[in-house]
Design an enzyme around this catalytic site. Sequence first.
Site, PDB file in Angstrom:
ATOM      1  N   ASN A   1      11.702  -8.151   6.632  1.00 41.31           N
ATOM      2  CA  ASN A   1      11.665  -7.570   8.344  1.00 41.31           C
ATOM      3  C   ASN A   1      11.505  -8.772   9.444  1.00 41.31           C
ATOM      4  O   ASN A   1      10.161  -9.288   9.011  1.00 41.31           O
ATOM      5  CB  ASN A   1      10.908  -6.286   8.153  1.00 41.31           C
ATOM      6  CG  ASN A   1      11.874  -5.074   6.740  1.00 41.31           C
ATOM      7  OD1 ASN A   1      12.944  -5.000   6.947  1.00 41.31           O
ATOM      8  ND2 ASN A   1      11.110  -4.804   6.238  1.00 41.31           N
TER       9      ASN A   1
ATOM     10  N   ILE B   1       1.104  -1.343   0.271  1.00 48.02           N
ATOM     11  CA  ILE B   1      -0.421   0.444  -0.139  1.00 48.02           C
ATOM     12  C   ILE B   1       0.762   1.262  -0.088  1.00 48.02           C
ATOM     13  O   ILE B   1       0.230   2.223  -0.835  1.00 48.02           O
ATOM     14  CB  ILE B   1      -0.739   0.007   0.544  1.00 48.02           C
ATOM     15  CG1 ILE B   1      -2.222   0.800   1.087  1.00 48.02           C
ATOM     16  CG2 ILE B   1      -0.220   0.745   2.677  1.00 48.02           C
ATOM     17  CD1 ILE B   1      -3.010   0.421   2.012  1.00 48.02           C
TER      18      ILE B   1
ATOM     19  N   HIS C   1       5.554 -11.618   5.865  1.00 48.94           N
ATOM     20  CA  HIS C   1       5.615 -11.241   4.324  1.00 48.94           C
ATOM     21  C   HIS C   1       6.925 -10.899   3.559  1.00 48.94           C
ATOM     22  O   HIS C   1       7.573 -10.602   4.477  1.00 48.94           O
ATOM     23  CB  HIS C   1       4.942 -10.272   4.160  1.00 48.94           C
ATOM     24  CG  HIS C   1       5.376  -8.962   5.453  1.00 48.94           C
ATOM     25  ND1 HIS C   1       4.843  -8.935   6.558  1.00 48.94           N
ATOM     26  CD2 HIS C   1       6.212  -8.069   5.205  1.00 48.94           C
ATOM     27  CE1 HIS C   1       5.486  -7.822   7.289  1.00 48.94           C
ATOM     28  NE2 HIS C   1       5.937  -7.054   6.088  1.00 48.94           N
TER      29      HIS C   1
HETATM   30  P1  5GP Z   1       6.509  -4.391   7.342  1.00 51.58           P
HETATM   31  O1  5GP Z   1       7.415  -3.196   7.791  1.00 51.58           O
HETATM   32  O2  5GP Z   1       6.636  -5.225   8.712  1.00 51.58           O
HETATM   33  O3  5GP Z   1       8.322  -5.186   7.390  1.00 51.58           O
HETATM   34  O4  5GP Z   1       6.301  -4.381   6.221  1.00 51.58           O
HETATM   35  C1  5GP Z   1       4.664  -4.108   6.216  1.00 51.58           C
HETATM   36  C2  5GP Z   1       4.525  -3.188   5.169  1.00 51.58           C
HETATM   37  O5  5GP Z   1       2.796  -3.897   4.888  1.00 51.58           O
HETATM   38  C3  5GP Z   1       4.237  -2.424   4.781  1.00 51.58           C
HETATM   39  O6  5GP Z   1       5.456  -2.165   3.645  1.00 51.58           O
HETATM   40  C4  5GP Z   1       3.319  -1.679   4.575  1.00 51.58           C
HETATM   41  O7  5GP Z   1       2.852  -0.545   3.575  1.00 51.58           O
HETATM   42  C5  5GP Z   1       2.673  -2.661   4.303  1.00 51.58           C
HETATM   43  N1  5GP Z   1       0.680  -2.572   4.542  1.00 51.58           N
HETATM   44  C6  5GP Z   1       0.464  -2.371   5.924  1.00 51.58           C
HETATM   45  N2  5GP Z   1      -0.437  -2.649   5.853  1.00 51.58           N
HETATM   46  C7  5GP Z   1      -0.972  -2.979   4.651  1.00 51.58           C
HETATM   47  C8  5GP Z   1      -2.207  -3.030   3.453  1.00 51.58           C
HETATM   48  O8  5GP Z   1      -3.791  -2.888   4.747  1.00 51.58           O
HETATM   49  N3  5GP Z   1      -2.557  -3.922   2.347  1.00 51.58           N
HETATM   50  C9  5GP Z   1      -1.555  -3.572   1.620  1.00 51.58           C
HETATM   51  N4  5GP Z   1      -1.556  -3.385   0.074  1.00 51.58           N
HETATM   52  N5  5GP Z   1       0.131  -3.183   2.742  1.00 51.58           N
HETATM   53  C10 5GP Z   1       0.117  -3.429   3.564  1.00 51.58           C
END
Ligand code: 5GP
Length: 109
Positions: free
Chosen positions: A82, A31, A95
Site C-alpha cells: 500500500n 497486529i 512494508h
Molecule cells: P498499511 O495500512 O500502511 O499498508 O499497513 C500497516 C499495517 O501495520 C497494518 O496492517 C497494521 O495492522 C500494522 N501495524 C500497525 N502498527 C503495528 C504494530 O505496532 N505492530 C504490528 N505487528 N503491526 C502493526
Amino acid sequence: MTDCIFCKIANHDIPVKVVFEDDLCLAFPDINPQAPTHLLVIPKQHFANVTQAGDSLLGHVLKAAAGIAEKSLPGGFRIVINTGEDGGQTVDHLHLHLLGGRDMKWPPG
Ligand code: 5GP
Ligand code: ZN
C-alpha cells in the site's frame, strides 16, 4: 527515524514474533491480521514508501517475502505494498504485506 514504529520494531526496541530476519529486513505478524497468515516484511532501513528505496533493497525484501511464502503457503499467496493515502498506507515505513491461507478476492477493495 526515532518516532517510527517500524524502525522501533526493526531495532528490536518493540518486541515482535520474528518470522524471518537477516541483515537487511525483518518479517513479523501484522497486529491486525486480514488473513490466516498476514506478515509484514520491512527493510531495517527507513524508507517512507516503495518509491524511495533502491532496486537492490526492493529486490531483497521481495525475495524475502516470496521465500517465506514458498515454504509456508504452497496454495498461493498475495504480496501487497500500500502506498500513499489513496493506496491505504497507514504506516510511513516501507512494508510488504504477505497474505495467505484463504481464497483472495479480486479486485481488492
Ligand atoms: P498499511 O495500512 O500502511 O499498508 O499497513 C500497516 C499495517 O501495520 C497494518 O496492517 C497494521 O495492522 C500494522 N501495524 C500497525 N502498527 C503495528 C504494530 O505496532 N505492530 C504490528 N505487528 N503491526 C502493526
Ligand atoms: Zn521507519
